[in-house]
Scaffold this motif. Structure first.
Motif: not given
Length: 147
Positions: A121-143
């Motif tokens: 997953m692409d991940c980001h956090c923003a404050v007032d539309g400005k990106v303050v953090l970005k990255g990628e996550a890899i997870v094991l999804a439930p089935s």
């Protein structure tokens, strides 16, 4: 203030490229104090107004990992949700988050390996539309196969 999408679980069998989920949360002084207590990170840039005024931030900021925790909340509560196991996360901190800021955290599915139940997953956090953090996550999804 906390604005969430519905919580629960989306199993690997139902996940598709482009799916996204988000939340918004105001970062409070109490959040910062509690994070400092739990993490034992008492850097004065987070807790001491006078000290923080003389830093490059010119005021107190939230812990970067507190902001990153909001991504974890979206992943663990919404997409994929309950039963998800974190395998990895990259983070790049782009700008500070200050007490009183409303952080918008969003994740979006960009790759799926159904046979291994892996979701990137692409991940980001923003404050007032400005990106303050970005990255990628890899997870094991439930089935559903393992219920």
């Amino acid at each position: 203030m906390l604005d969430n999408m519905p919580r629960g679980t989306i199993c690997i069998e139902d996940i598709e490229i482009g799916m996204s989920r988000h939340l918004s949360k105001e970062v409070t002084d109490r959040d910062i104090e509690m994070f400092a207590e739990v993490s034992t990170d008492r850097n004065p840039v987070h807790l001491d107004d006078a000290y923080a005024q003389d830093t490059i931030f010119e005021g107190r900021i939230a812990h970067g990992m507190l902001t990153a925790g909001l991504i974890s909340a979206v992943i663990g509560e919404q997409l994929p949700g309950h039963g998800t196991v974190y395998l990895g996360q990259t983070l790049k901190f782009m700008a500070p988050v200050r007490p009183g800021d409303i952080v918008y955290a969003e994740v979006e599915v960009i790759e799926i390996d159904y046979s291994r139940r892996r979701v990137k997953m692409d991940c980001h956090c923003a404050v007032d539309g400005k990106v303050v953090l970005k990255g990628e996550a890899i997870v094991l999804a439930p089935s559903r196969k393992f219920d």
